[in-house]
Design a protein around this motif. Structure first.
Motif, PDB file in Angstrom:
ATOM      1  N   LEU A  56     -34.018 -17.055 -10.151  1.00 29.52           N
ATOM      2  CA  LEU A  56     -32.734 -17.662 -10.072  1.00 29.52           C
ATOM      3  C   LEU A  56     -32.503 -17.605  -8.861  1.00 29.52           C
ATOM      4  CD1 LEU A  56     -31.353 -15.269 -12.969  1.00 29.52           C
ATOM      5  CD2 LEU A  56     -31.821 -17.619 -13.168  1.00 29.52           C
ATOM      6  N   PHE A  57     -32.696 -16.594  -7.874  1.00 33.68           N
ATOM      7  CA  PHE A  57     -32.651 -16.873  -6.295  1.00 33.68           C
ATOM      8  C   PHE A  57     -33.010 -18.138  -5.771  1.00 33.68           C
ATOM      9  CE2 PHE A  57     -33.408 -15.717  -2.070  1.00 33.68           C
ATOM     10  CZ  PHE A  57     -32.528 -15.780  -1.484  1.00 33.68           C
ATOM     11  N   ARG A  58     -34.192 -18.313  -5.989  1.00 33.26           N
ATOM     12  CA  ARG A  58     -35.140 -19.451  -5.563  1.00 33.26           C
ATOM     13  C   ARG A  58     -34.404 -20.920  -5.874  1.00 33.26           C
ATOM     14  NH1 ARG A  58     -40.007 -19.173  -3.093  1.00 33.26           N
ATOM     15  NH2 ARG A  58     -41.002 -17.285  -3.191  1.00 33.26           N
ATOM     16  N   SER A  59     -33.460 -20.872  -7.171  1.00 35.82           N
ATOM     17  CA  SER A  59     -32.914 -21.964  -7.346  1.00 35.82           C
ATOM     18  C   SER A  59     -31.618 -22.377  -6.657  1.00 35.82           C
ATOM     19  CB  SER A  59     -32.516 -22.107  -8.949  1.00 35.82           C
ATOM     20  OG  SER A  59     -31.441 -20.803  -8.982  1.00 35.82           O
ATOM     21  N   VAL A  60     -31.393 -21.373  -5.841  1.00 31.09           N
ATOM     22  CA  VAL A  60     -30.068 -21.785  -5.103  1.00 31.09           C
ATOM     23  C   VAL A  60     -30.465 -21.841  -3.399  1.00 31.09           C
ATOM     24  CG1 VAL A  60     -28.341 -21.340  -6.833  1.00 31.09           C
ATOM     25  CG2 VAL A  60     -29.047 -19.251  -5.500  1.00 31.09           C
ATOM     26  N   GLU A  61     -31.524 -20.903  -3.196  1.00 32.72           N
ATOM     27  CA  GLU A  61     -31.823 -20.255  -1.728  1.00 32.72           C
ATOM     28  C   GLU A  61     -32.110 -21.685  -0.959  1.00 32.72           C
ATOM     29  OE1 GLU A  61     -34.641 -19.812   1.557  1.00 32.72           O
ATOM     30  OE2 GLU A  61     -35.004 -20.509  -0.613  1.00 32.72           O
ATOM     31  N   LEU A 324     -36.063 -35.055 -20.632  1.00 32.79           N
ATOM     32  CA  LEU A 324     -37.164 -34.251 -20.829  1.00 32.79           C
ATOM     33  C   LEU A 324     -36.645 -32.993 -21.563  1.00 32.79           C
ATOM     34  CD1 LEU A 324     -39.499 -34.404 -17.771  1.00 32.79           C
ATOM     35  CD2 LEU A 324     -39.939 -35.068 -20.135  1.00 32.79           C
ATOM     36  N   PHE A 325     -35.239 -32.635 -21.161  1.00 29.35           N
ATOM     37  CA  PHE A 325     -34.724 -31.571 -21.861  1.00 29.35           C
ATOM     38  C   PHE A 325     -34.423 -31.826 -23.351  1.00 29.35           C
ATOM     39  CE2 PHE A 325     -33.452 -29.643 -17.659  1.00 29.35           C
ATOM     40  CZ  PHE A 325     -34.122 -28.433 -17.586  1.00 29.35           C
ATOM     41  N   TRP A 326     -33.891 -32.701 -23.553  1.00 29.64           N
ATOM     42  CA  TRP A 326     -33.693 -33.244 -24.907  1.00 29.64           C
ATOM     43  C   TRP A 326     -34.961 -33.355 -25.795  1.00 29.64           C
ATOM     44  CZ3 TRP A 326     -30.687 -33.075 -28.986  1.00 29.64           C
ATOM     45  CH2 TRP A 326     -30.713 -34.022 -29.898  1.00 29.64           C
ATOM     46  N   ARG A 327     -36.079 -33.910 -25.136  1.00 22.73           N
ATOM     47  CA  ARG A 327     -37.186 -34.147 -25.884  1.00 22.73           C
ATOM     48  C   ARG A 327     -37.931 -32.701 -26.093  1.00 22.73           C
ATOM     49  NH1 ARG A 327     -41.591 -37.082 -22.553  1.00 22.73           N
ATOM     50  NH2 ARG A 327     -40.418 -38.838 -23.155  1.00 22.73           N
ATOM     51  N   SER A 520     -34.445 -21.909 -14.929  1.00 18.00           N
ATOM     52  CA  SER A 520     -33.462 -21.220 -15.022  1.00 18.00           C
ATOM     53  C   SER A 520     -32.509 -21.947 -16.212  1.00 18.00           C
ATOM     54  CB  SER A 520     -32.386 -21.275 -13.769  1.00 18.00           C
ATOM     55  OG  SER A 520     -33.080 -20.632 -12.862  1.00 18.00           O
ATOM     56  N   ILE A 521     -32.351 -23.345 -16.339  1.00 17.78           N
ATOM     57  CA  ILE A 521     -31.589 -24.270 -17.380  1.00 17.78           C
ATOM     58  C   ILE A 521     -32.282 -23.924 -18.679  1.00 17.78           C
ATOM     59  CG2 ILE A 521     -30.984 -26.431 -18.048  1.00 17.78           C
ATOM     60  CD1 ILE A 521     -30.432 -27.082 -14.873  1.00 17.78           C
ATOM     61  N   LEU A 522     -33.636 -24.017 -18.572  1.00 19.52           N
ATOM     62  CA  LEU A 522     -34.205 -23.729 -19.866  1.00 19.52           C
ATOM     63  C   LEU A 522     -34.047 -22.458 -20.248  1.00 19.52           C
ATOM     64  CD1 LEU A 522     -36.362 -25.327 -21.914  1.00 19.52           C
ATOM     65  CD2 LEU A 522     -38.337 -24.085 -20.449  1.00 19.52           C
ATOM     66  N   LEU A 523     -34.199 -21.441 -19.447  1.00 20.71           N
ATOM     67  CA  LEU A 523     -33.861 -20.217 -19.955  1.00 20.71           C
ATOM     68  C   LEU A 523     -32.415 -19.728 -20.884  1.00 20.71           C
ATOM     69  CD1 LEU A 523     -34.487 -16.794 -20.171  1.00 20.71           C
ATOM     70  CD2 LEU A 523     -33.520 -16.986 -17.843  1.00 20.71           C
ATOM     71  N   ALA A 524     -31.433 -20.702 -19.952  1.00 15.00           N
ATOM     72  CA  ALA A 524     -30.065 -20.688 -20.232  1.00 15.00           C
ATOM     73  C   ALA A 524     -29.914 -21.276 -21.582  1.00 15.00           C
ATOM     74  CB  ALA A 524     -29.060 -21.185 -19.423  1.00 15.00           C
ATOM     75  N   VAL A 528     -28.671 -19.378 -25.221  1.00 10.56           N
ATOM     76  CA  VAL A 528     -27.711 -20.199 -25.957  1.00 10.56           C
ATOM     77  C   VAL A 528     -28.196 -20.429 -27.515  1.00 10.56           C
ATOM     78  CG1 VAL A 528     -26.275 -22.230 -26.409  1.00 10.56           C
ATOM     79  CG2 VAL A 528     -26.446 -21.171 -24.046  1.00 10.56           C
ATOM     80  N   LEU A 529     -29.319 -20.874 -27.610  1.00 10.98           N
ATOM     81  CA  LEU A 529     -29.797 -21.098 -29.025  1.00 10.98           C
ATOM     82  C   LEU A 529     -30.062 -19.799 -29.638  1.00 10.98           C
ATOM     83  CD1 LEU A 529     -32.228 -24.095 -28.349  1.00 10.98           C
ATOM     84  CD2 LEU A 529     -29.929 -24.189 -29.484  1.00 10.98           C
ATOM     85  N   TYR A 530     -30.430 -18.851 -29.099  1.00  8.41           N
ATOM     86  CA  TYR A 530     -30.588 -17.534 -29.665  1.00  8.41           C
ATOM     87  C   TYR A 530     -29.295 -17.173 -29.962  1.00  8.41           C
ATOM     88  CZ  TYR A 530     -32.226 -12.728 -30.013  1.00  8.41           C
ATOM     89  OH  TYR A 530     -32.490 -11.259 -30.290  1.00  8.41           O
TER      90      TYR A 530
END
Length: 545
Positions: A56-61, A324-327, A520-524, A528-530
């Motif tokens: 999560l930190f690397r995604s904004v660092e 790719l996310f949708w697929r 991070s987006i995939l985890l989110a 959400v689905l969970y």
């Protein structure tokens, strides 16, 4: 008769208030429980929580720009790209010090690689400029050495920048005693010559890190002369006079002569190195990505980009991540459904057959676990390719023409087939464990009350197997959404998942920031689905038997 009525709080045998004694006992009990779970808790923190937090930190660092070009970033704050003019001479002067220092430390290429993610081609600019930028320092070195030959000596610089305590320790040091005493700056010199102090501190630490020579014996970096010229040009006479130490007279002589130096244009020097330094776009990119934290990775992960004019859509031919996310989501759901459709009858059969036959079939279900994942995936490549076994059989049966063989590999179909086969046992086992607990007498009782076999199954048996369906579906879906080996081998360009791009950015392009944002987006999305599943079905209804 004596009065035995007790006044005040109840007390324990040792005389302490009972409430306090109970609280103390409860606290000791909690501490013992914490000590029992401490090893597991530490293991989870180190192997699970910490990696996720780091992702999560690397995604904004984005600290590499500000750390590598500190003087340039500070000078760029006052520059407005909307004017259409290049930054002023102070920006180029700061870049001269920063880039020379980065080239000496061999970190300028890392900065170029980071900015290259946002502006392709800028990495070559930093790489080529890093080879030539020392010419600036060598020009100033000639000027200082012309004033006094002592400037080319490492001992002169150590006497100027090193504290008296460090100089005393360094004089009595020999290599046999171990590492050289850690370098410490002279405060008066660092206050009067801030850029020179920063560069010399980096120089001293680099020399001591290698351990080959003493700091005073190492040849000074050319960038030190660039930084010294800039500091002397800006320092007040009071600051120069405050410098103490053995080299103070030498600095005072140089400060008096600095005004006689021939004017030097840092801007012209950089543009002569590479014309890209004369383009506003280069400086826009550096300023745009100079903050220590940036939303750029997350924007790129959803097919947007951060530009000097704000957030804009990425070029049409680069918009791949939302697709790719949708697929990934819908194919994972489809694979989960396929596993359920195929696994439910098998699990029912295993649960209702006699133990001797059920155990034999269970071995067949578990058999794939004894075979390498790579071998199973490669087997599907052999089966599904156009010259493979399935196409050969269909041609031999006359169902298809030899010239029109089916394309079943390197596409979505190949990914769905291969992953359904690989993940099917993860659906069967939870279903079997739940179905095994359903008494067969329930079905017989429903039939005896007049229900048809289908009604008995649908109204009596199926509702009791729903917890197994939930457990198997969650397990298969979570595994499917994160798979990347099988889609990489059999998916081609149409059947790859977002996890394949994450793996690519981690191992090939080394764009860890974008990989962290995608992860991070995939985890989110999974969370959400969970959460949605928990609200609709209820996670408490998920059981494994």
């Amino acid at each position: 008769m004596s009065d035995t009525t007790q006044t005040g709080p109840m007390r324990a045998a040792d005389g302490t208030p009972l409430k306090k004694s109970l609280a103390r006992a409860l606290r000791r009990q909690k501490l013992r429980a914490l000590m029992l779970i401490a090893p597991l808790l530490i293991f989870i923190l180190v192997t699970f929580i910490a990696p996720i937090a780091d992702m999560l930190f690397r995604s904004v660092e984005n600290q590499i720009v500000a750390d590598t070009l500190p003087n340039t970033v500070r000078a760029l704050k006052s520059w407005d790209p909307e004017t259409g003019e290049l930054p002023g001479e102070p920006v180029f002067a700061g870049l001269a010090v920063d880039l020379q220092t980065a080239a000496e430390l061999k970190i300028h290429t890392k900065l170029g690689s980071r900015l290259n993610y946002e502006s392709p081609g800028i990495s070559s600019l930093f790489r080529q400029s890093g080879r030539k930028v020392d010419d600036i320092g060598k020009e100033f070195q000639k000027r200082f050495v012309a004033l006094h030959p002592a400037w080319k000596s490492g001992e002169t610089w150590a006497a100027l920048m090193g504290s008296d305590e460090w100089l005393e320790q360094a004089r009595g040091w020999s290599r046999d005693q171990g590492p050289e005493p850690r370098f410490r700056l002279r405060k008066s010199a660092a206050n009067a010559l801030p850029r020179t102090g920063e560069v010399y501190l980096a120089f001293a630490r680099d020399v001591q890190g290698t351990g080959r020579k003493a700091v005073s014996a190492e040849k000074p970096w050319p960038v030190l002369f660039t930084a010294l010229a800039q500091d002397l040009g800006q320092a007040s006479p009071e600051d120069i006079a405050a410098i103490d130490g053995p080299a103070a007279p030498l600095v005072q002589q140089a400060a008096a002569a600095i005004s006689s130096f021939e004017p030097y244009s840092y801007r012209d020097a950089f543009i002569q190195m590479d014309k890209a330094w004369g383009e506003i776009g280069t400086w826009e990119v550096i300023k745009l990505y100079s903050p220590r934290y940036t939303p750029a990775y997350f924007l790129n992960a959803v097919d947007l980009e951060l530009t000097p004019h704000g957030i804009e859509p990425a070029p049409e031919n680069e918009r791949i991540y939302l697709k790719l996310f949708w697929r990934t989501l819908w194919m994972s759901l489809l694979i989960t459904f396929c596993c359920l459709a195929l696994g439910y009858p098998v699990a029912w059969l295993l649960a209702n057959l006699p133990s001797s036959k059920s155990n034999l079939l269970m071995i067949l279900v578990l058999l794939p676990f004894w075979t390498s994942l790579l071998v199973r995936t490669s087997a599907w490549k052999i089966l599904l390719q156009q010259q493979g076994v399935i196409n050969d059989v269909l041609v031999w049966l006359g169902l298809i023409d030899d010239a029109n063989r089916l394309v079943m590999i390197n596409n979505k179909f190949g990914t769905i087939v291969a992953m359904t086969h690989i993940l099917l046992p993860f659906m069967i086992l939870p279903l079997f464990s739940v179905m095994k607990t359903i008494p067969p007498t329930y079905l017989r009782a429903a039939k005896s009350l007049g229900a048809t076999p289908w009604t008995a199954f649908w109204r009596v048996y199926f509702p009791q197997s729903v917890p197994g369906i939930g457990a198997g579906s969650i397990l298969v879906f979570i595994l499917a959404i994160g798979y990347y080996i099988t889609p990489e081998l059999v998916g081609g360009t149409q059947g790859v998942f977002i996890s394949n791009r994450i793996a690519y950015h981690i191992s090939t392009s080394l764009n860890w920031g974008l990989a962290a944002a995608l992860g991070s987006i995939l985890l989110a999305a999974v969370l959400v689905l969970y959460y949605t599943y928990d609200k609709i079905v209820g996670i408490d209804n998920v059981k494994l038997g």
